[in-house]
Design an enzyme around this catalytic site. Structure first.
Site, PDB file in Angstrom:
ATOM      1  N   CYS A 185       0.840  -1.193   0.000  1.00 61.46           N
ATOM      2  CA  CYS A 185       0.000   0.000   0.000  1.00 61.46           C
ATOM      3  C   CYS A 185       0.881   1.251   0.000  1.00 61.46           C
ATOM      4  O   CYS A 185       1.657   1.456  -0.920  1.00 61.46           O
ATOM      5  CB  CYS A 185      -0.997  -0.044   1.147  1.00 61.46           C
ATOM      6  SG  CYS A 185      -2.362   1.155   0.941  1.00 61.46           S
ATOM      7  N   HIS A 219      -3.770  -4.801  -0.502  1.00 61.63           N
ATOM      8  CA  HIS A 219      -3.329  -5.396   0.758  1.00 61.63           C
ATOM      9  C   HIS A 219      -3.305  -6.923   0.626  1.00 61.63           C
ATOM     10  O   HIS A 219      -4.353  -7.569   0.714  1.00 61.63           O
ATOM     11  CB  HIS A 219      -4.273  -4.997   1.887  1.00 61.63           C
ATOM     12  CG  HIS A 219      -4.143  -3.566   2.296  1.00 61.63           C
ATOM     13  ND1 HIS A 219      -3.261  -3.140   3.263  1.00 61.63           N
ATOM     14  CD2 HIS A 219      -4.775  -2.451   1.850  1.00 61.63           C
ATOM     15  CE1 HIS A 219      -3.357  -1.836   3.407  1.00 61.63           C
ATOM     16  NE2 HIS A 219      -4.264  -1.388   2.557  1.00 61.63           N
ATOM     17  N   GLU A 266      -2.459  -9.064   2.767  1.00 65.71           N
ATOM     18  CA  GLU A 266      -2.915  -9.670   4.019  1.00 65.71           C
ATOM     19  C   GLU A 266      -4.431  -9.700   4.132  1.00 65.71           C
ATOM     20  O   GLU A 266      -4.978 -10.411   4.980  1.00 65.71           O
ATOM     21  CB  GLU A 266      -2.312  -8.932   5.219  1.00 65.71           C
ATOM     22  CG  GLU A 266      -2.890  -7.557   5.519  1.00 65.71           C
ATOM     23  CD  GLU A 266      -2.327  -6.435   4.672  1.00 65.71           C
ATOM     24  OE1 GLU A 266      -2.636  -5.267   4.966  1.00 65.71           O
ATOM     25  OE2 GLU A 266      -1.583  -6.720   3.714  1.00 65.71           O
TER      26      GLU A 266
END
Length: 216
Positions: A88, A196, A198
């Site tokens: 990001c 992202h 994750e």
């Protein structure tokens, strides 16, 4: 293998650490994730991840304020060739400059500017928030085996700015949000994801697994 996940007060550290730990488990690679704000620990890492949330200028200021961190990154990443992943705003900081709330100088590792997304359709709101597929721009080990294109896997985005690379060859993948949006960049041992990983479920885990396997 030890990964340093840099804590400079501007990232989603818990989720990123858990995702990297799961990538270790999925790949069978032996390793650990160390969340740290200590430049000496970063200097000893085998791989480095720089997350980032918030405004570009604030994140750059936080990174500069971490004692010895930028100098360590310059030495280990730029000189020693340690594999690096920015996430990001951590990816955006790779650029020459950011233009959010004025011009802020970045790390300058990937020449370009971080500019506001400008969808052609005024009905599309900025920030760009939600799930998008990725369009393959060039083959790269980080996207190996990942289904891309309109029927491919989805990545989770939350951002109003993106990295506009001066050299198109630094772009690995783009998303579409009323206009092309830079999604993955890479040059040598340096890479970044605007989305992202994750939070991107199957696609994100596959990307992180590829990062563990990557031998630039």
């Amino acid at each position: 293998m030890r990964i340093a996940l840099i804590d400079y007060g501007a990232g989603n550290l818990h989720s990123a650490a858990k995702a990297l730990e799961r990538a270790f488990a999925e790949t069978g690679i032996a390793g650990s994730v160390v969340v740290t704000d200590d430049a000496k620990i970063v200097a000893d890492a085998d791989r480095i991840v720089l997350p980032g949330d918030g405004a570009y200028a604030d994140c750059m200021a936080h990174l500069k304020a971490a004692p010895g961190m930028i100098e360590t990154l310059e030495r280990r990443v730029r000189q020693d060739g340690v594999p690096f992943l920015g996430i990001c705003v951590g990816m955006q900081l790779l650029a020459t400059r950011g233009t959010e709330h004025g011009v802020t100088q970045g790390l300058g590792w990937l020449p370009g500017s971080v500019d506001r997304i400008t969808p052609a359709d005024p009905a599309l709101k900025v920030p760009h928030m939600g799930w998008n597929t990725l369009d393959d721009h060039k083959p790269h080990p980080l996207t190996a085996g990942i289904a891309l294109g309109p029927t491919g896997l989805h990545a989770y985005f939350l951002h109003a700015y993106h990295l506009m690379a001066d050299n198109g060859n630094d772009v690995v993948a783009r998303a579409s949000y009323g206009a092309p949006v830079t999604a993955i960049v890479a040059r040598g041992n340096i890479a970044g994801a605007q989305f992202h990983p994750e939070k991107s479920q199957k696609l994100g885990l596959a990307l992180l697994a590829n990062f563990l396997r990557w031998k630039p």
